[in-house]
Design a protein around this motif. Structure first.
Motif, short mmCIF file in Angstrom:
data_model
loop_
_atom_site.label_atom_id
_atom_site.label_comp_id
_atom_site.label_asym_id
_atom_site.label_seq_id
_atom_site.Cartn_x
_atom_site.Cartn_y
_atom_site.Cartn_z
N MET A 1 0.85 -1.18 0.00
CA MET A 1 0.00 0.00 0.00
C MET A 1 0.89 1.24 0.00
O MET A 1 1.82 1.35 0.80
CB MET A 1 -0.90 -0.03 1.24
CG MET A 1 -1.92 1.08 1.29
SD MET A 1 -3.04 0.98 2.71
CE MET A 1 -4.01 -0.43 2.28
N SER A 2 0.60 2.18 -0.88
CA SER A 2 1.40 3.39 -0.99
C SER A 2 1.10 4.34 0.17
O SER A 2 0.07 4.23 0.85
CB SER A 2 1.11 4.09 -2.31
OG SER A 2 -0.19 4.68 -2.28
N ALA A 3 1.99 5.30 0.36
CA ALA A 3 1.77 6.32 1.39
C ALA A 3 0.49 7.09 1.10
O ALA A 3 -0.25 7.44 2.02
CB ALA A 3 2.98 7.25 1.47
N ARG A 4 0.20 7.33 -0.17
CA ARG A 4 -1.04 8.02 -0.55
C ARG A 4 -2.26 7.20 -0.14
O ARG A 4 -3.25 7.73 0.37
CB ARG A 4 -1.04 8.29 -2.06
CG ARG A 4 -2.35 8.77 -2.65
CD ARG A 4 -2.72 10.13 -2.07
NE ARG A 4 -4.04 10.56 -2.45
CZ ARG A 4 -4.28 11.54 -3.29
NH1 ARG A 4 -3.30 12.17 -3.89
NH2 ARG A 4 -5.52 11.90 -3.53
N GLU A 5 -2.21 5.90 -0.37
CA GLU A 5 -3.33 5.03 0.02
C GLU A 5 -3.49 4.97 1.53
O GLU A 5 -4.61 4.94 2.04
CB GLU A 5 -3.12 3.63 -0.57
CG GLU A 5 -3.25 3.58 -2.07
CD GLU A 5 -2.76 2.28 -2.67
OE1 GLU A 5 -3.42 1.80 -3.61
OE2 GLU A 5 -1.74 1.74 -2.20
N VAL A 6 -2.37 4.98 2.25
CA VAL A 6 -2.44 5.01 3.71
C VAL A 6 -3.09 6.32 4.16
O VAL A 6 -3.93 6.33 5.06
CB VAL A 6 -1.05 4.82 4.35
CG1 VAL A 6 -1.10 5.05 5.85
CG2 VAL A 6 -0.52 3.43 4.03
N ALA B 1 4.52 6.14 6.00
CA ALA B 1 3.82 4.87 6.00
C ALA B 1 4.81 3.71 6.12
O ALA B 1 5.96 3.82 5.68
CB ALA B 1 3.01 4.71 4.72
N ARG B 2 4.30 2.63 6.72
CA ARG B 2 5.08 1.40 6.80
C ARG B 2 4.09 0.24 6.87
O ARG B 2 3.18 0.24 7.71
CB ARG B 2 5.98 1.41 8.04
CG ARG B 2 6.86 0.16 8.14
CD ARG B 2 7.72 0.16 9.39
NE ARG B 2 6.87 0.01 10.57
CZ ARG B 2 6.86 0.84 11.61
NH1 ARG B 2 7.64 1.89 11.65
NH2 ARG B 2 6.04 0.64 12.63
N ASP B 3 4.22 -0.71 5.98
CA ASP B 3 3.37 -1.90 5.98
C ASP B 3 1.88 -1.57 5.98
O ASP B 3 1.09 -2.19 6.68
CB ASP B 3 3.71 -2.81 7.17
CG ASP B 3 5.15 -3.29 7.16
OD1 ASP B 3 5.69 -3.50 6.05
OD2 ASP B 3 5.73 -3.44 8.25
N GLY B 4 1.50 -0.54 5.21
CA GLY B 4 0.08 -0.19 5.07
C GLY B 4 -0.50 0.56 6.26
O GLY B 4 -1.72 0.70 6.36
N GLN B 5 0.35 1.06 7.14
CA GLN B 5 -0.12 1.80 8.32
C GLN B 5 0.66 3.11 8.47
O GLN B 5 1.72 3.28 7.89
CB GLN B 5 0.09 0.96 9.59
CG GLN B 5 -0.74 -0.29 9.65
CD GLN B 5 -0.41 -1.11 10.88
OE1 GLN B 5 0.74 -1.44 11.12
NE2 GLN B 5 -1.43 -1.42 11.66
N VAL C 1 4.35 11.23 2.38
CA VAL C 1 3.57 12.24 1.67
C VAL C 1 3.37 13.43 2.60
O VAL C 1 3.37 13.29 3.82
CB VAL C 1 2.19 11.73 1.18
CG1 VAL C 1 2.34 10.70 0.08
CG2 VAL C 1 1.35 11.21 2.33
N ILE C 2 3.21 14.58 1.98
CA ILE C 2 2.87 15.80 2.72
C ILE C 2 1.48 16.18 2.27
O ILE C 2 1.19 16.20 1.06
CB ILE C 2 3.88 16.93 2.41
CG1 ILE C 2 5.28 16.49 2.86
CG2 ILE C 2 3.45 18.23 3.08
CD1 ILE C 2 6.39 17.40 2.40
N VAL C 3 0.61 16.46 3.21
CA VAL C 3 -0.78 16.77 2.89
C VAL C 3 -1.18 18.12 3.46
O VAL C 3 -0.79 18.47 4.58
CB VAL C 3 -1.74 15.66 3.38
CG1 VAL C 3 -1.46 14.37 2.65
CG2 VAL C 3 -1.62 15.44 4.87
N GLU C 4 -1.92 18.86 2.67
CA GLU C 4 -2.52 20.11 3.12
C GLU C 4 -4.02 19.87 3.14
O GLU C 4 -4.56 19.25 2.23
CB GLU C 4 -2.24 21.24 2.13
CG GLU C 4 -0.77 21.54 1.91
CD GLU C 4 -0.60 22.59 0.83
OE1 GLU C 4 -0.92 23.77 1.08
OE2 GLU C 4 -0.19 22.20 -0.28
N TYR C 5 -4.69 20.35 4.19
CA TYR C 5 -6.13 20.14 4.28
C TYR C 5 -6.76 21.11 5.26
O TYR C 5 -6.06 21.81 6.00
CB TYR C 5 -6.45 18.70 4.69
CG TYR C 5 -5.84 18.26 5.99
CD1 TYR C 5 -6.55 18.31 7.18
CD2 TYR C 5 -4.53 17.80 6.04
CE1 TYR C 5 -5.98 17.91 8.37
CE2 TYR C 5 -3.96 17.39 7.23
CZ TYR C 5 -4.68 17.45 8.39
OH TYR C 5 -4.12 17.07 9.57
#
Length: 150
Positions: free
Chosen positions: A1-6, A107-111, A80-84
């Motif tokens: 799972m990617s960091a975006r998906e996490v 992210a690591r291992d989908g978490q 990932v860096i997120v703005e919200y």
């Protein structure tokens, strides 16, 4: 799972769309460098974080909603860096309030292994009706603020 998906999983958790607490790694580190006085700036471990998060959510008289989301990929595929914006409609008045945030997710291992969240503390306090308490807490923490408020 990617960091975006996490992050997409985390977004659902933060917005209250689901309560999948497994989104957080067992050894997660959550940091809020600009936390208000009296609030932790670092929490280590899923159990400790979730205990705090449950208390904080229970104290809110509204449901948080995440909007204006922009996700920035980094050179590190696990980050990932997120703005919200987190917002809510206040009960009783129906007034809509929001505040901007920036998060850095590893992210690591989908978490989520590490989450660092930068908040507009003044705007959050104003939106939740806690501005007087925040200002009082800042004055207690800093002699410079005490002098400026005198």
């Amino acid at each position: 799972m990617s960091a975006r998906e996490v992050f997409d999983r985390l977004r659902g958790y933060l917005s209250g769309e689901h309560d999948d607490e497994e989104v957080w790694a067992e050894d997660v580190v959550v940091e809020t460098p600009f936390a208000a006085p009296g609030r932790p700036r670092r929490i280590e471990g899923r159990a400790a974080f979730l205990d705090r998060a449950r208390q904080d959510r229970a104290a809110l008289p509204f449901r948080l909603e995440m909007s204006e989301v922009t996700v920035h990929q980094t050179a590190d595929p696990d980050v990932v860096i997120v703005e919200y914006e987190l917002g809510a409609t206040l009960p009783g008045t129906g007034e809509r309030r929001s505040a901007p945030f920036i998060g850095v997710l590893r992210a690591r291992d989908g978490q989520v292994a590490h989450w660092r969240e930068y908040q507009d503390t003044l705007r959050v306090a104003a939106a939740t009706g806690h501005l007087p308490a925040l200002l009082a807490g800042l004055a207690q923490d800093s002699p410079d603020v005490q002098d400026a408020m005198a």
